[in-house]
Motif scaffolding. Structure first.
Motif, PDB file in Angstrom:
ATOM      1  N   ILE A   1       2.187   1.685  -3.470  1.00  0.00           N
ATOM      2  CA  ILE A   1       1.117   2.157  -4.357  1.00  0.00           C
ATOM      3  C   ILE A   1       0.937   3.662  -4.204  1.00  0.00           C
ATOM      4  CG2 ILE A   1      -1.390   2.105  -4.760  1.00  0.00           C
ATOM      5  CD1 ILE A   1      -1.229  -0.925  -3.985  1.00  0.00           C
TER       6      ILE A   1
ATOM      7  N   ASN B   1       0.823  -1.212   0.000  1.00  0.00           N
ATOM      8  CA  ASN B   1       0.000   0.000   0.000  1.00  0.00           C
ATOM      9  C   ASN B   1       0.857   1.262   0.000  1.00  0.00           C
ATOM     10  OD1 ASN B   1      -2.484  -1.302  -0.119  1.00  0.00           O
ATOM     11  ND2 ASN B   1      -2.637  -1.481   2.100  1.00  0.00           N
TER      12      ASN B   1
ATOM     13  N   ASN C   1       1.381   6.374  -7.168  1.00  0.00           N
ATOM     14  CA  ASN C   1       0.347   7.353  -7.514  1.00  0.00           C
ATOM     15  C   ASN C   1       0.886   8.779  -7.477  1.00  0.00           C
ATOM     16  OD1 ASN C   1      -1.632   5.424  -7.962  1.00  0.00           O
ATOM     17  ND2 ASN C   1      -2.375   5.493  -5.861  1.00  0.00           N
TER      18      ASN C   1
ATOM     19  N   ASN D   1      -2.654  -1.419 -11.803  1.00  0.00           N
ATOM     20  CA  ASN D   1      -3.868  -1.399 -10.986  1.00  0.00           C
ATOM     21  C   ASN D   1      -4.616  -2.726 -11.047  1.00  0.00           C
ATOM     22  OD1 ASN D   1      -3.423   1.200 -10.079  1.00  0.00           O
ATOM     23  ND2 ASN D   1      -4.761   2.153 -11.593  1.00  0.00           N
TER      24      ASN D   1
ATOM     25  N   VAL E   1      -2.981  -5.171  -8.738  1.00  0.00           N
ATOM     26  CA  VAL E   1      -3.249  -4.812  -7.343  1.00  0.00           C
ATOM     27  C   VAL E   1      -4.677  -5.197  -6.952  1.00  0.00           C
ATOM     28  CG1 VAL E   1      -3.527  -2.857  -5.753  1.00  0.00           C
ATOM     29  CG2 VAL E   1      -1.512  -2.985  -7.244  1.00  0.00           C
TER      30      VAL E   1
END
Length: 120
Positions: free
Chosen positions: A56, A53, A60, A79, A82
């Protein structure tokens, strides 16, 4: 604008260092979820999910820098991998989680390679 780019590069430096350890741990959790569970497997899994996380969030926030000049990380396929892993974790099925981890490991290996390429 230059400050934002500098912050993105600093975040990618941290990710590059962190990523190798995450990928190593992902390989270990695959073994544990494939029938070699240990007493702390659930705790280990949670720490890996937290690390994923975090990466990620970095992706982003740094996608512009990661894909500067050429596409290094395809957001849609990243994505999708994930989301698939997230679904397997939600089902709490060890075999499915192991399978999705096997699929996502190359995605995170490529992310590490991409981050290192950008910060050079």
């Amino acid at each position: 604008m230059e400050d934002a780019r500098k912050e993105q590069l600093e975040a990618l430096e941290v990710l590059a260092e962190f990523n190798d350890r995450l990928v190593k741990n992902m390989n270990i959790i695959v073994k544990e979820l494939s029938g070699e569970r240990l007493d702390d497997t659930d705790k280990f899994l949670k720490s890996i999910v937290d690390a994923i996380n975090w990466e990620i969030q970095v992706v982003n926030g740094t996608m512009e820098a990661l894909n500067d000049g050429k596409e290094r990380v395809n957001k849609e396929s990243f994505n999708a991998a994930v989301v698939a892993l997230s679904r397997a974790i939600g089902e709490n099925d060890d075999a499915k989680m192991a399978e999705e981890f096997k699929k996502i490991i190359p995605v995170f290996e490529q992310l590490g390679v991409s981050a290192k390429e950008v910060i050079k």
